[in-house]
Design an enzyme around this catalytic site. Structure first.
Site, PDB file in Angstrom:
ATOM      1  N   HIS A 109       4.016   7.665   1.232  1.00 29.13           N
ATOM      2  CA  HIS A 109       5.309   7.200   1.755  1.00 29.13           C
ATOM      3  C   HIS A 109       6.203   8.353   2.190  1.00 29.13           C
ATOM      4  CE1 HIS A 109       4.847   3.165  -0.600  1.00 29.13           C
ATOM      5  NE2 HIS A 109       4.125   3.193   0.485  1.00 29.13           N
ATOM      6  N   CYS A 120       9.683  15.258  19.439  1.00 32.12           N
ATOM      7  CA  CYS A 120       8.359  15.892  19.593  1.00 32.12           C
ATOM      8  C   CYS A 120       7.405  15.465  18.476  1.00 32.12           C
ATOM      9  CB  CYS A 120       8.506  17.408  19.639  1.00 32.12           C
ATOM     10  SG  CYS A 120       9.064  18.122  18.075  1.00 32.12           S
ATOM     11  N   SER A 177       5.437  -0.618 -10.264  1.00 32.24           N
ATOM     12  CA  SER A 177       5.662  -2.048 -10.545  1.00 32.24           C
ATOM     13  C   SER A 177       4.723  -2.941  -9.754  1.00 32.24           C
ATOM     14  CB  SER A 177       7.108  -2.407 -10.171  1.00 32.24           C
ATOM     15  OG  SER A 177       7.304  -2.145  -8.774  1.00 32.24           O
TER      16      SER A 177
HETATM   17  C1  BV8 Z   1       3.430  -1.795   5.907  1.00 31.53           C
HETATM   18  C2  BV8 Z   1       9.771   5.456   0.909  1.00 31.53           C
HETATM   19  C3  BV8 Z   1       2.002  -2.315   7.793  1.00 31.53           C
HETATM   20  C4  BV8 Z   1      11.235   5.424   1.160  1.00 31.53           C
HETATM   21  C5  BV8 Z   1       8.980   3.203   0.299  1.00 31.53           C
HETATM   22  C6  BV8 Z   1       1.883  -7.978   1.878  1.00 31.53           C
HETATM   23  C7  BV8 Z   1       2.557  -8.904   1.132  1.00 31.53           C
HETATM   24  C8  BV8 Z   1       3.975  -8.870   1.118  1.00 31.53           C
HETATM   25  C9  BV8 Z   1       4.715  -7.909   1.815  1.00 31.53           C
HETATM   26  C10 BV8 Z   1       4.036  -7.001   2.556  1.00 31.53           C
HETATM   27  C11 BV8 Z   1       2.630  -7.047   2.598  1.00 31.53           C
HETATM   28  N1  BV8 Z   1       2.243  -6.035   3.402  1.00 31.53           N
HETATM   29  C12 BV8 Z   1       3.338  -5.374   3.871  1.00 31.53           C
HETATM   30  C13 BV8 Z   1       4.455  -5.952   3.363  1.00 31.53           C
HETATM   31  C14 BV8 Z   1       5.842  -5.512   3.634  1.00 31.53           C
HETATM   32  C15 BV8 Z   1       6.304  -4.354   2.742  1.00 31.53           C
HETATM   33  C16 BV8 Z   1       6.317  -4.766   1.298  1.00 31.53           C
HETATM   34  O1  BV8 Z   1       5.428  -4.471   0.529  1.00 31.53           O
HETATM   35  N2  BV8 Z   1       7.399  -5.464   0.940  1.00 31.53           N
HETATM   36  C17 BV8 Z   1       7.567  -5.843  -0.498  1.00 31.53           C
HETATM   37  C18 BV8 Z   1       8.958  -5.490  -0.931  1.00 31.53           C
HETATM   38  C19 BV8 Z   1       7.226  -7.263  -0.689  1.00 31.53           C
HETATM   39  N3  BV8 Z   1       5.463  -3.167   2.912  1.00 31.53           N
HETATM   40  C20 BV8 Z   1       5.727  -2.340   3.963  1.00 31.53           C
HETATM   41  O2  BV8 Z   1       6.596  -2.535   4.789  1.00 31.53           O
HETATM   42  C21 BV8 Z   1       4.845  -1.101   4.068  1.00 31.53           C
HETATM   43  N4  BV8 Z   1       4.346  -0.935   5.415  1.00 31.53           N
HETATM   44  O3  BV8 Z   1       3.024  -2.734   5.281  1.00 31.53           O
HETATM   45  O4  BV8 Z   1       2.995  -1.454   7.180  1.00 31.53           O
HETATM   46  C22 BV8 Z   1       0.643  -2.077   7.120  1.00 31.53           C
HETATM   47  C23 BV8 Z   1      -0.135  -3.098   6.643  1.00 31.53           C
HETATM   48  C24 BV8 Z   1      -1.396  -2.865   6.097  1.00 31.53           C
HETATM   49  C25 BV8 Z   1      -1.893  -1.605   5.939  1.00 31.53           C
HETATM   50  C26 BV8 Z   1      -1.087  -0.603   6.405  1.00 31.53           C
HETATM   51  C27 BV8 Z   1       0.201  -0.832   6.966  1.00 31.53           C
HETATM   52  C28 BV8 Z   1       5.645   0.196   3.792  1.00 31.53           C
HETATM   53  C29 BV8 Z   1       6.199   0.224   2.438  1.00 31.53           C
HETATM   54  C30 BV8 Z   1       6.784   1.611   2.118  1.00 31.53           C
HETATM   55  C31 BV8 Z   1       8.301   1.582   2.048  1.00 31.53           C
HETATM   56  N5  BV8 Z   1       8.810   2.875   1.582  1.00 31.53           N
HETATM   57  N6  BV8 Z   1       9.404   4.449  -0.090  1.00 31.53           N
HETATM   58  C32 BV8 Z   1      12.057   5.764  -0.072  1.00 31.53           C
HETATM   59  O5  BV8 Z   1      11.519   6.119  -1.112  1.00 31.53           O
HETATM   60  O6  BV8 Z   1      13.267   5.675   0.068  1.00 31.53           O
HETATM   61  S1  BV8 Z   1       8.600   2.018  -0.888  1.00 31.53           S
HETATM   62  C33 BV8 Z   1       9.304   2.618  -2.390  1.00 31.53           C
HETATM   63  O7  BV8 Z   1       9.467   1.472  -3.188  1.00 31.53           O
HETATM   64  C34 BV8 Z   1       8.431   3.556  -3.189  1.00 31.53           C
HETATM   65  O8  BV8 Z   1       7.756   4.489  -2.393  1.00 31.53           O
HETATM   66  C35 BV8 Z   1       7.484   2.581  -3.896  1.00 31.53           C
HETATM   67  O9  BV8 Z   1       6.409   2.242  -3.065  1.00 31.53           O
HETATM   68  C36 BV8 Z   1       8.371   1.368  -4.087  1.00 31.53           C
HETATM   69  C37 BV8 Z   1       8.964   1.374  -5.463  1.00 31.53           C
HETATM   70  O10 BV8 Z   1       7.981   0.974  -6.329  1.00 31.53           O
HETATM   71  P1  BV8 Z   1       7.667   1.838  -7.662  1.00 31.53           P
HETATM   72  O11 BV8 Z   1       7.437   3.251  -7.308  1.00 31.53           O
HETATM   73  O12 BV8 Z   1       6.613   1.082  -8.358  1.00 31.53           O
HETATM   74  O13 BV8 Z   1       9.069   1.801  -8.469  1.00 31.53           O
HETATM   75  P2  BV8 Z   1       9.714   0.550  -9.241  1.00 31.53           P
HETATM   76  O14 BV8 Z   1      11.093   0.955  -9.587  1.00 31.53           O
HETATM   77  O15 BV8 Z   1       9.496  -0.726  -8.498  1.00 31.53           O
HETATM   78  O16 BV8 Z   1       8.833   0.436 -10.598  1.00 31.53           O
HETATM   79  C38 BV8 Z   1       8.809   1.495 -11.513  1.00 31.53           C
HETATM   80  C39 BV8 Z   1       7.749   1.147 -12.546  1.00 31.53           C
HETATM   81  O17 BV8 Z   1       7.635   2.243 -13.447  1.00 31.53           O
HETATM   82  C40 BV8 Z   1       8.071  -0.107 -13.359  1.00 31.53           C
HETATM   83  O18 BV8 Z   1       6.902  -0.904 -13.474  1.00 31.53           O
HETATM   84  C41 BV8 Z   1       8.479   0.456 -14.729  1.00 31.53           C
HETATM   85  O19 BV8 Z   1       8.048  -0.368 -15.770  1.00 31.53           O
HETATM   86  C42 BV8 Z   1       7.694   1.763 -14.775  1.00 31.53           C
HETATM   87  N7  BV8 Z   1       8.341   2.816 -15.577  1.00 31.53           N
HETATM   88  C43 BV8 Z   1       9.683   3.087 -15.669  1.00 31.53           C
HETATM   89  N8  BV8 Z   1       9.871   4.169 -16.483  1.00 31.53           N
HETATM   90  C44 BV8 Z   1       8.628   4.571 -16.899  1.00 31.53           C
HETATM   91  C45 BV8 Z   1       7.652   3.718 -16.301  1.00 31.53           C
HETATM   92  N9  BV8 Z   1       6.334   3.853 -16.504  1.00 31.53           N
HETATM   93  C46 BV8 Z   1       5.938   4.875 -17.346  1.00 31.53           C
HETATM   94  N10 BV8 Z   1       6.825   5.753 -17.942  1.00 31.53           N
HETATM   95  C47 BV8 Z   1       8.154   5.619 -17.746  1.00 31.53           C
HETATM   96  N11 BV8 Z   1       9.002   6.463 -18.350  1.00 31.53           N
END
Ligand code: BV8
EC number: 2.3.1.286
Length: 233
Positions: A109, A120, A177
């Protein structure tokens, strides 16, 4: 159990939580402070570039006051000492894997410390801010954007990722997550190709039922223990 020859690891915001970087979906997390549509989509950037550039300038500056934790350091040890194949994929845009000692990190990402020129299309290391519209180091056009993958954009190096998922014999997910695709679908890809699948997370994720094994707890404890297991101590 056959020896593990090839490992694919996927990390998320949870591995950097104990370093003081906000996760996305936790209480008070990034997505509670900012609307995803406004700060992490191409449409949001077109609508209000200052809001988006400031959001990423703020997160880039915040990297100066955080440090890698034992989970990052343990994965660097695995890279140094594991005799088999290892691919470390992260969804994180921070640089804590590299500062923890990992030399080979695939940022699917993107990265905060990289700029993408919209004229460019070159990518340049970037440590400062972008709100003042600095010139591209290559073409001098004032059209830099954060080199991160926004929602609706294609993640980086998907071909290499799918190839590794098809041939690995162990897939490990750490601190994610399982809410964002295509990353959330990697466990199914790996499992369908015959790999064992392990999740290390603070709490069950949206994809927990798809893993052969889930270990719950903080990454700073779970990851060093798992790495010691793989390396035999
Ligand atoms: C795309 C960069 C076409 C920017 C990010 C299929 C079904 C439904 C929807 C979709 C689908 N396919 C595509 C979609 C759309 C969308 C999507 O998934 N929407 C979701 C919301 C439903 N996806 C896209 O648009 C993607 N592009 O699909 O292009 C394509 C298709 C096929 C193949 C190729 C391409 C692009 C998505 C990327 C967006 N950019 N980041 C920025 O950072 O600002 S996403 C960003 O959010 C992160 O990079 C990461 O991916 C996500 C956050 O998730 P996590 O990292 O898991 O963080 P989160 O807070 O959610 O969870 C933290 C976890 O850690 C928790 O479980 C917690 O319990 C745990 N934790 C906490 N503390 C600890 C811990 N674990 C251990 N120790 C600890 N101490």
């Amino acid at each position: 159990m056959a020896a593990t020859r090839s490992i694919v690891i996927l990390t998320g915001a949870g591995i950097s939580a104990e370093s003081g970087i906000d996760t996305f979906r936790s209480a008070g997390g990034l997505w509670e402070q900012h609307r995803v549509e406004d700060v992490a989509t191409p449409e949001g950037f077109a609508r209000n570039p200052n809001l988006v550039l400031n959001f990423y300038d703020m997160r880039r500056a915040a990297l100066a006051v955080v440090e890698p934790n034992p989970a990052h350091e343990a994965l660097a040890r695995l890279e140094r000492e594991f005799a088999g194949e290892l691919l470390l994929i992260t969804q994180n845009v921070d640089d804590l894997h590299e500062r923890g000692g990992s030399a080979r990190v695939l940022h699917m990402h993107g990265e905060l410390k990289s700029a993408l020129c919209q004229s460019c299309e070159t990518r340049s290391p970037w440590h400062g801010t972008m709100i003042e519209r600095p010139p591209c180091p290559v073409c001098r056009a004032p059209t830099l954007r954060p080199d991160v993958v926004w929602f609706g954009e294609m993640p980086y190096q998907m071909g290499r990722i799918y190839q590794a998922l098809e041939t690995c014999d162990l897939f490990v997910s750490i601190g994610t997550s399982g809410a964002v695709y295509p990353a959330a679908g990697f466990v199914q890809e790996a499992r369908a190709a015959g790999a064992r699948t392990l999740e290390l997370n603070l709490e069950p994720s949206e994809g927990s039922r798809m893993f052969h094994e889930t270990r719950l707890g903080p990454a700073s404890a779970l990851v060093p223990a798992w790495v010691a297991e793989v390396l035999g101590g």
